[in-house]
Design an enzyme around this catalytic site. Sequence first.
Site, PDB file in Angstrom:
ATOM      1  N   LYS A  95      43.214 -38.666   5.826  1.00 46.51           N
ATOM      2  CA  LYS A  95      42.318 -37.539   6.068  1.00 46.51           C
ATOM      3  C   LYS A  95      42.088 -37.430   7.574  1.00 46.51           C
ATOM      4  O   LYS A  95      41.780 -38.429   8.223  1.00 46.51           O
ATOM      5  CB  LYS A  95      40.997 -37.845   5.352  1.00 46.51           C
ATOM      6  CG  LYS A  95      40.169 -36.653   4.985  1.00 46.51           C
ATOM      7  CD  LYS A  95      38.958 -37.113   4.171  1.00 46.51           C
ATOM      8  CE  LYS A  95      37.934 -36.008   4.096  1.00 46.51           C
ATOM      9  NZ  LYS A  95      36.646 -36.497   3.633  1.00 46.51           N
ATOM     10  N   HIS A 101      39.870 -35.257   9.064  1.00 42.94           N
ATOM     11  CA  HIS A 101      38.550 -34.728   9.425  1.00 42.94           C
ATOM     12  C   HIS A 101      37.492 -35.580   8.706  1.00 42.94           C
ATOM     13  O   HIS A 101      37.861 -36.534   8.005  1.00 42.94           O
ATOM     14  CB  HIS A 101      38.436 -33.257   9.002  1.00 42.94           C
ATOM     15  CG  HIS A 101      38.641 -33.064   7.539  1.00 42.94           C
ATOM     16  ND1 HIS A 101      39.890 -33.056   6.966  1.00 42.94           N
ATOM     17  CD2 HIS A 101      37.767 -32.904   6.518  1.00 42.94           C
ATOM     18  CE1 HIS A 101      39.772 -32.885   5.663  1.00 42.94           C
ATOM     19  NE2 HIS A 101      38.488 -32.800   5.355  1.00 42.94           N
TER      20      HIS A 101
END
Length: 214
Positions: free
Chosen positions: A105, A107
């Site tokens: 991921k 963010h």
Amino acid sequence: MKNPSHKAQFIEFIMQTGVLKLGSFTLKSGRQSPYFFNAGLFNTGGQLAQLAKGYASAIAHSEINFDVLFGPAYKGIPLAATTSVCLAQEFQIDKPYAFNRKEAKDHGEGGNIVGHALEGDILIIDDVITAGTAIRESMDLIKAQGAKPAGVIVALDRMERGQGARSAIQEVQDDYGIPVISIINLNDIIEYLEANQKTEYLEAMKSYRETYGI
Ligand code: OMP
């Protein structure tokens, strides 16, 4: 003791749920097997609770010391989560747990590890080891985080030869210097079938063990 009753109970449980099937199955390795263990079929809360108890009990009775229980995505995720709960509630072993994302991921909190950081000695929890491919991927992930593997627990040890003359589990044990434990193995299933006069697939199981076992 031969096939202690908790093992027989576990085998009954996986036969009732259809997780352990007898018949004829083609494995990832191309081997034609008279049995198949499909952990994806543990699909109710009650079944997961019983499965988690099998893992938690094997961990609690093992000599493995660990800091974090790690379940590799995807199938290892519910295993790590439910086994952690059972370890805490029934065995008073309250340990951190973690799992990975297959896609990192970029963010929010970022990264590809969810739950506790992979720090210290890591116990990997998974369903089945056949050739050991999935387990080796987890080892790389653990090392990349600066942690070290402490052991592996699987539900079923198929007791098959790996890449060479040793079993896949022996290869993992020797290559990484860590124990690999299981709730049950192929011998337990064969003993159970014998003890309960379930003879239909018994010869096929024995001959498979003869051909691919160690
Ligand atoms: P390795 O990653 O090679 O160790 O193989 C583990 C995989 O074998 C599992 O993730 C399954 O896809 C598959 N498998 C089972 O789940 N149950 C079995 O009884 C046998 C296999 C298999 O194909 O060998």
